[in-house]
Design a protein around this motif. Structure first.
Motif, PDB file in Angstrom:
ATOM      1  N   THR A 218      10.936 -13.013  -3.125  1.00 40.77           N
ATOM      2  CA  THR A 218      10.082 -13.686  -2.254  1.00 40.77           C
ATOM      3  C   THR A 218       9.242 -12.443  -1.929  1.00 40.77           C
ATOM      4  N   VAL A 219       8.154 -12.958  -1.821  1.00 42.97           N
ATOM      5  CA  VAL A 219       6.900 -11.864  -1.478  1.00 42.97           C
ATOM      6  C   VAL A 219       5.871 -12.513  -0.282  1.00 42.97           C
ATOM      7  N   ALA A 220       5.547 -11.913   0.506  1.00 41.62           N
ATOM      8  CA  ALA A 220       4.491 -12.091   1.532  1.00 41.62           C
ATOM      9  C   ALA A 220       3.146 -11.516   1.301  1.00 41.62           C
TER      10      ALA A 220
ATOM     11  N   ARG B  49       1.939  -7.953   0.273  1.00 43.86           N
ATOM     12  CA  ARG B  49       0.766  -7.390  -0.078  1.00 43.86           C
ATOM     13  C   ARG B  49      -0.121  -7.939   1.162  1.00 43.86           C
ATOM     14  N   VAL B  50      -1.107  -7.143   1.310  1.00 44.99           N
ATOM     15  CA  VAL B  50      -2.288  -7.382   2.428  1.00 44.99           C
ATOM     16  C   VAL B  50      -3.433  -7.705   1.587  1.00 44.99           C
ATOM     17  N   ILE B  51      -4.115  -8.762   2.026  1.00 47.56           N
ATOM     18  CA  ILE B  51      -5.425  -9.106   1.428  1.00 47.56           C
ATOM     19  C   ILE B  51      -6.355  -8.525   2.323  1.00 47.56           C
TER      20      ILE B  51
ATOM     21  N   LEU C 118       0.165 -11.251  -7.708  1.00 45.89           N
ATOM     22  CA  LEU C 118       1.453 -11.141  -7.728  1.00 45.89           C
ATOM     23  C   LEU C 118       2.316 -10.976  -9.180  1.00 45.89           C
ATOM     24  N   ASP C 119       3.311 -10.457  -9.431  1.00 54.70           N
ATOM     25  CA  ASP C 119       4.129 -10.342 -10.618  1.00 54.70           C
ATOM     26  C   ASP C 119       4.462 -11.829 -10.845  1.00 54.70           C
ATOM     27  N   ARG C 120       4.628 -12.341 -12.189  1.00 50.06           N
ATOM     28  CA  ARG C 120       5.042 -13.433 -12.477  1.00 50.06           C
ATOM     29  C   ARG C 120       6.532 -13.889 -12.346  1.00 50.06           C
ATOM     30  N   ASP C 121       7.169 -12.931 -11.559  1.00 56.12           N
ATOM     31  CA  ASP C 121       8.743 -13.126 -11.408  1.00 56.12           C
ATOM     32  C   ASP C 121       8.998 -13.424  -9.969  1.00 56.12           C
ATOM     33  N   VAL C 122       7.820 -13.597  -9.184  1.00 53.92           N
ATOM     34  CA  VAL C 122       7.923 -13.939  -7.764  1.00 53.92           C
ATOM     35  C   VAL C 122       8.281 -15.509  -7.663  1.00 53.92           C
TER      36      VAL C 122
END
Length: 407
Positions: A11-13, A58-60, A103-107
């Motif tokens: 899980t990525v934010a 990750r911050v955009i 993001l990586d594809r494993d997310v």
């Protein structure tokens, strides 16, 4: 670094912080303005960096924001969960698309959050992740308490809109990463650039989106009047506004029995014995559950889950603590801190301490920093000193809305 208990893919934010914040008035973009002792972006980031089920943040950011970003995120630069910032686009939709592509594809699950919502809680993040895992797409919403009406172009008041079925949507919104990325790619290919909400884009692409319980505290700071110092102090003190601070204590003990592990703090620890009990005999979770119930003034674990009831034979004690935390939330309260001490000669708690903190935090829906786990011996005195069993004592601090009904 908090240990992730996520076993179903990462899980990525993503935090959207690319805007110029023009509606906030003159000055730096709102995401870089101070909110108490830290910039608003740093406050929003900490929520995800502390959360045990978020593997990466990750911050955009906007073009030319490199220096303000580094200054704002100075406390977190070098954090193992913080990835490189992502350069956003001309619109929020384009910025989120850029973040998804980075993001990586494993997310598996991606959380999309606004930097302008710095007051969201760990419990809200946990609900978002759970809802996305169950449904694929999920957005938090709160009941509309104001009267809402349509307004004509000339300003004339129109019909009142039924607010019973309406919800004010918030972030973090949660989705299956691959599905949301494909939806963004399709929208870009078809020239659709008008989406200001990822839930709307996800639904437009033909996917189901559910609305789960949001938080009244999770306000979005947007306009200049919201940056009034007095207003910010009130908003930032929402947690403190629950002025009824309660502390409860809990104690539990279980004897050793035949087995090859003990479950303590929700973690299976290898040992030459097991623990005897009607459920899984987790002395840590039992003690914490009683501490939470004590702070709430709502009986004890035996009153809610009687050992005479076969339903709870061998049960995972996590559900006992989850129930106690749900009771706190139902009363309008929050968990401020949980602390537990394991009493026994063996097994050693130290090697498993962080895993226990992460699991307890996950169950309670709080940041790991709000959980303490310690251990001690009895200098070989008493049942614990004779290695006949384990005990645990716990304390819980909760905050409830203050009511002037105390005798």
């Amino acid at each position: 670094m908090a240990l992730s208990t996520d076993s179903s893919g990462r899980t990525v934010a993503l935090i959207c912080a690319a805007g110029g914040g023009l509606r906030a008035g003159a000055g730096a973009p709102k995401q870089y303005r101070p909110l108490g002792a830290q910039p608003m972006l740093a406050v929003a980031a900490r929520l995800f960096l502390d959360h045990p089920d978020v593997a990466e943040l990750r911050v955009i950011i906007g073009r030319g924001h490199d220096d303000p970003y580094r200054d704002a995120m100075a406390p977190w630069l070098g954090h193992p969960k913080l990835g490189e910032p992502v350069l956003g686009g001309a619109t929020r939709q384009a910025s989120v698309h850029a973040g998804l592509q980075a993001l990586d594809r494993d997310v598996d699950i991606v959380l999309v959050h606004d930097a302008a919502r710095p007051f969201a809680s760990a419990a809200l993040v946990s609900r978002a992740i759970a809802a996305a895992r169950a449904h694929g797409g999920a957005v938090p919403g709160v009941a509309v308490v104001d009267t809402v009406c349509a307004v004509a172009a000339d300003g004339e008041r129109g019909a009142t809109i039924d607010r019973a079925g309406a919800r004010a949507l918030q972030t973090p919104q949660a989705f299956r990463h691959a599905t949301l990325l494909a939806a963004h790619a399709r929208a870009a290919a078809e020239g659709r650039e008008d989406f200001t909400d990822d839930g709307a884009l996800y639904a437009w692409a033909g996917h189901r989106v559910v609305v789960f319980e949001g938080e009244a505290r999770n306000v979005k700071l947007t306009t200049s009047d919201q940056f009034d110092d007095d207003l910010l102090r009130r908003a930032g003190a929402e947690f403190l506004a629950r002025g009824d601070v309660r502390t409860g204590t809990g104690f539990d003990v279980h004897a050793f029995t035949a087995g090859d592990h003990v479950t303590i703090g929700g973690v299976k620890v290898p040992h030459g014995f097991g623990l005897s009990g009607h459920s899984d005999a987790d002395v840590v979770l039992h003690a914490i559950t009683d501490a939470v119930l004590g702070a709430l003034g709502d009986g004890d674990i035996g009153a809610h889950f009687p050992p005479s009831d076969p339903t709870w034979k061998g049960a995972d004690s996590a559900q006992f603590l989850e129930d106690a935390v749900t009771r706190v939330r139902a009363a309008g309260g929050v968990i401020a801190h949980l602390d537990v001490t394991v009493i026994g000669e063996a097994p050693k708690v130290g090697p498993h301490r962080e895993a226990m903190r992460a699991r307890i935090a996950e169950i309670a829906g709080v940041a790991v920093g709000r959980v303490g786990v310690k251990a001690t011996t009895t200098e070989r005195l008493g049942f614990a000193g004779r290695r006949e069993g384990l005990a645990a004592m716990a304390s819980a601090t909760i905050r409830l809305p203050f009511k002037d009904d105390l005798a």
